[in-house]
Design a protein around this motif. Structure first.
Motif: not given
Ligand code: PLP
Length: 375
Positions: A147-148, A285, A295, A302, A319, A322, A330, A347, A349, A351
């Motif tokens: 997640v982070t 993060s 994140s 979110s 985030g 998840c 998450g 949150a 995320r 990536s």
């Protein structure tokens, strides 16, 4: 096509991996367990690939087993505990549900489970020391959080366990879910001193449904379901040879270009962090997290923010959710890091993968600026 910033969930299959998949499916269609020529040919190819991947990871090939993914690798290890007298397991508070979902199962079978708080994303060796008991049989701490991107000091944590072992005579199995670490942070299995690790093909531009289990000492491992005795009796079921061949390409490509990718993504990560902070959004993060995951706390729930990004052609993920199947997982992970639920719910995320470039990072920055300006 959307700018794809959800690589911690899954990555695009690389061309090389796809080519290897197709070629192997055609050329090596035999069952590696069959004794005729096609079977022997397939078995030879399977063992060649095992050697090749093991060499890229600097581990003995006999310690590497192919599975259907990290979830199965993790399940193999946790389910094998059921052969033992119940004792204690210790897991970190930020494990993926593939690990944490074993707690109620093991408790049901008389095991005791302790959760090691990873405050700010970091599991503290001193706190681990305090949780170790004479009947502790397994410690599971992930290498990089999904997640982070928070990374754990696995070597230090392993050393803590090894020091404790010296007091008694019993070995404690140290497992590290390494799905988000392979190819993405400096990662050396042997130097870490872990006993087991899980890996997943689809997080590194390989196919879905293929993964690996590392076992430092396979002879002491008794699987719950050896079934047809494949993988030296450690994992039953006909080997998915085309996916294994594709996985080889994925592993070689990530390990081969590790340094350049790490630097490049590190720089993209810095640019995005700066932009987020300039817009007043807190980055969750840790500074030293894997560069492949960021994140942050959006000003909106979110799901709403992720939809706004999606409307601008950017695929990110919440985030806190998840995954759609494990809503709230998450959020649990973020709260496991000590983050308040009000923040965790906002949150988001993003990536990255090897194919994330500066142009897509710039497009992302433009999109978040527009959203902040109400555009
Ligand atoms: N562990 C971590 C940290 C992950 O990110 C994932 C993927 O979501 C898994 C385990 C499960 O991997 P797989 O999809 O290969 O079962």
């Amino acid at each position: 096509m959307d700018l794809y910033f959800d690589n911690a969930a899954t990555t695009r299959l690389s061309d090389k991996a796809l080519e290897a998949y197709i070629r192997t499916e055609k050329e090596f269609f035999g069952n590696p367990s069959s004794v005729h020529r096609e079977g022997i040919k397939a078995k030879k190819e399977l063992e060649r690939i095992r050697e090749s991947i093991a060499s890229a990871l600097s581990i003995p090939s006999a310690s590497l087993f192919f599975t259907s993914g990290a979830t199965e690798s993790i399940s193999a290890v946790f389910s094998s505990l059921l052969f033992n007298e119940p004792g204690r397991i210790i897991i970190s508070s930020i494990e993926h549900e593939a690990v944490s979902s074993w707690i109620p199962i093991l408790k049901h079978h008389g095991w005791d489970a302790a959760v090691l708080k990873a405050r700010g994303g970091k599991a503290d060796p001193e706190e681990l020391k305090a949780l170790l008991t004479p009947d502790t049989k397994l410690v599971a701490i992930m290498a990089v959080n999904n997640v982070t991107g928070a990374r754990e000091d696995i070597k230090e944590l392993v050393n803590t366990v090894r020091e404790y072992e010296k007091r008694g005579n019993r070995r404690i199995f140290f497992f590290s879910d390494s799905v988000q670490a392979l190819g993405k942070i400096p990662y050396d299995i042997k130097a870490l001193g872990i006993d087991g690790a899980s890996f997943s093909g689809h997080k590194i531009n390989g196919p879905r449904g293929i993964g690996m289990l590392y076992l430092r000492n396979p002879s002491s491992f008794r699987p719950l379901a050896p079934a047809g005795g494949q993988e030296k009796g450690k994992r039953g079921g006909t080997e998915n040879l085309p996916a294994i061949a594709a996985l080889e390409q994925a592993v070689l490509s990530w390990t081969g270009s590790f340094s350049s990718g790490y630097e490049r993504i590190g720089s993209i990560n810095r640019d995005i962090r700066i932009a987020l902070e300039e817009l007043g959004m807190e980055v969750l993060s840790p500074e030293d997290a894997s560069p492949y995951i960021i994140s942050f706390v959006s000003p909106l729930p979110s799901e709403v923010y992720v939809r706004m990004l999606s409307d601008k052609g950017i695929a990110a993920s919440s985030g806190s959710a998840c995954s759609n199947n494990a809503k709230g997982e998450g959020e649990k992970i973020l709260m496991g890091m000590g983050i308040k639920s009000s923040k965790a719910r906002n949150a988001v995320r993003i990536s990255f993968s090897g194919d994330t470039d500066a142009e897509s990072a710039a497009a992302f920055i433009k999109a978040i600026k527009e959203i902040s300006n109400g555009q």
